[in-house]
Scaffold this motif. Structure first.
Motif, PDB file in Angstrom:
ATOM      1  N   GLY A  16      54.279  58.172  94.368  1.00  0.00           N
ATOM      2  CA  GLY A  16      53.066  57.375  93.444  1.00  0.00           C
ATOM      3  C   GLY A  16      53.410  55.762  93.478  1.00  0.00           C
ATOM      4  O   GLY A  16      52.754  55.239  93.690  1.00  0.00           O
ATOM      5  N   LEU A  17      54.715  55.465  93.163  1.00  0.00           N
ATOM      6  CA  LEU A  17      55.187  54.205  93.204  1.00  0.00           C
ATOM      7  C   LEU A  17      54.697  53.500  94.464  1.00  0.00           C
ATOM      8  O   LEU A  17      54.457  52.601  94.882  1.00  0.00           O
ATOM      9  CB  LEU A  17      56.637  54.080  92.720  1.00  0.00           C
TER      10      LEU A  17
ATOM     11  N   TYR B 230      51.094  52.073  86.305  1.00  0.00           N
ATOM     12  CA  TYR B 230      51.544  53.513  87.087  1.00  0.00           C
ATOM     13  C   TYR B 230      52.667  54.060  86.297  1.00  0.00           C
ATOM     14  O   TYR B 230      52.808  55.190  85.870  1.00  0.00           O
ATOM     15  CB  TYR B 230      51.577  53.041  88.371  1.00  0.00           C
TER      16      TYR B 230
ATOM     17  N   ALA C 182      49.420  46.424  87.745  1.00  0.00           N
ATOM     18  CA  ALA C 182      49.225  47.687  88.357  1.00  0.00           C
ATOM     19  C   ALA C 182      50.613  48.689  88.217  1.00  0.00           C
ATOM     20  O   ALA C 182      50.391  49.747  88.156  1.00  0.00           O
ATOM     21  CB  ALA C 182      48.671  47.510  89.723  1.00  0.00           C
ATOM     22  N   VAL C 183      51.629  47.799  88.532  1.00  0.00           N
ATOM     23  CA  VAL C 183      52.944  48.800  88.548  1.00  0.00           C
ATOM     24  C   VAL C 183      53.176  49.372  87.186  1.00  0.00           C
ATOM     25  O   VAL C 183      53.631  50.739  86.959  1.00  0.00           O
ATOM     26  CB  VAL C 183      54.233  47.802  89.108  1.00  0.00           C
TER      27      VAL C 183
ATOM     28  N   ALA D 210      60.733  49.375  88.018  1.00  0.00           N
ATOM     29  CA  ALA D 210      59.878  50.699  87.688  1.00  0.00           C
ATOM     30  C   ALA D 210      61.123  51.751  87.414  1.00  0.00           C
ATOM     31  O   ALA D 210      60.898  52.654  86.565  1.00  0.00           O
ATOM     32  CB  ALA D 210      59.210  51.247  88.992  1.00  0.00           C
TER      33      ALA D 210
ATOM     34  N   TYR E 247      52.483  54.468  96.670  1.00  0.00           N
ATOM     35  CA  TYR E 247      51.254  54.043  96.759  1.00  0.00           C
ATOM     36  C   TYR E 247      50.494  52.843  96.275  1.00  0.00           C
ATOM     37  O   TYR E 247      50.041  51.923  96.651  1.00  0.00           O
ATOM     38  CB  TYR E 247      50.371  55.464  96.436  1.00  0.00           C
ATOM     39  N   VAL E 248      51.426  52.667  94.778  1.00  0.00           N
ATOM     40  CA  VAL E 248      51.081  51.334  94.338  1.00  0.00           C
ATOM     41  C   VAL E 248      51.473  50.156  94.882  1.00  0.00           C
ATOM     42  O   VAL E 248      50.617  49.120  95.074  1.00  0.00           O
ATOM     43  CB  VAL E 248      51.572  51.495  92.790  1.00  0.00           C
TER      44      VAL E 248
ATOM     45  N   GLY F  85      52.212  55.530  82.820  1.00  0.00           N
ATOM     46  CA  GLY F  85      51.534  56.857  82.907  1.00  0.00           C
ATOM     47  C   GLY F  85      52.101  57.977  83.514  1.00  0.00           C
ATOM     48  O   GLY F  85      52.195  59.107  83.089  1.00  0.00           O
ATOM     49  N   ALA F  86      52.883  57.532  84.586  1.00  0.00           N
ATOM     50  CA  ALA F  86      53.797  58.494  85.228  1.00  0.00           C
ATOM     51  C   ALA F  86      54.907  59.060  84.356  1.00  0.00           C
ATOM     52  O   ALA F  86      55.018  60.412  84.140  1.00  0.00           O
ATOM     53  CB  ALA F  86      54.219  58.092  86.472  1.00  0.00           C
TER      54      ALA F  86
END
Length: 237
Positions: free
Chosen positions: A217-218, A153, A149-150, A97, A220-221, A156-157
């Motif tokens: 945010g990461l 995110y 999912a990662v 990420a 949370y994912v 988008g982020a």
């Protein structure tokens, strides 16, 4: 035009020329143009001009702008360092990420070209292989869901971050300056009492910097993935 992918198509034989060309040189030049001025600055004509070569010469190496964009994306994927094969899945996905975020901060245009159909270049395929391998769940469907999912995110982020950077550049206002300029209006709206949760965010929120926002945010994912992690997977969380 052939049906071969650009990675399967050999380059023209080299020949004596005041401006030697190669596919790698064309791609590097296109990336430099995109880094400086965005994707609007990338065309075969503009790349040829930057190389002091006739546009028709480039068609021996690259047939379309889409091929050039694919090659540019694949070149940037080559900058991404894969995770340590011994890392657990959370550490591996966190590393990936951050590598994507860092690559996109270096090459803002990248966010406009990723997130849809996967790139098919060798660097992109190596990235996908190392990303999937780092998860190591027994079910490949679980692997794909976790990685998906990662990636959703991250894209988008990072897109939000790049959008803010572009807004600052186009308006000449930082986010703080923009907020200050609209402050009186927002205060009047909040004073109506119709937006209590938004008021709490504005007045009581910590408003961390973009890197902290990204990491939160990461987290949370990754925590969400951990709650669905199969007990029988190869790596624990």
């Amino acid at each position: 035009m052939t049906n071969e992918l650009v990675w399967d198509r050999p380059e023209p034989p080299s020949r004596p020329s005041p401006t030697p060309l190669s596919r790698a040189l064309i791609v590097r030049t296109a990336i430099e143009l995109a880094d400086a001025g965005g994707l609007d600055e990338v065309s075969l004509r503009k790349v040829a001009a930057a190389l002091n070569a006739g546009p028709m010469r480039l068609y021996g190496y690259i047939e379309t702008k889409d091929e050039l964009l694919d090659l540019m994306v694949d070149e940037v994927y080559g900058e991404i360092t894969p995770p340590d094969p011994a890392a657990d899945w959370r550490t591996g996905l966190r590393h990936i990420a951050h590598e994507i975020r860092n690559a996109t901060k270096r090459h803002e245009w990248l966010i406009d070209l990723i997130g849809g159909r996967p790139n098919r270049g060798p660097n992109s395929l190596a990235f996908m292989e190392s990303t999937l391998a780092t998860v190591g769940f027994e079910s490949i469907d679980e692997v794909m869901s976790a990685v998906g999912a990662v990636m959703a995110y991250v894209y988008g982020a990072v897109r939000n971050e790049i959008t803010e950077i572009r807004a600052e550049r186009s308006t000449g206002l930082t986010e703080e300056q923009w907020q200050r300029a609209s402050g009186p209006y927002i205060e009047r709206m909040l004073a109506t009492g119709r937006y209590p949760t938004l008021a709490r965010f504005i007045y009581d929120g910590s408003h961390p910097d973009p890197a902290q926002v990204f990491d939160r945010g990461l987290d949370y994912v990754l925590e969400g993935i951990a709650t669905r992690h199969s007990p029988g997977s190869k790596r624990g969380g």
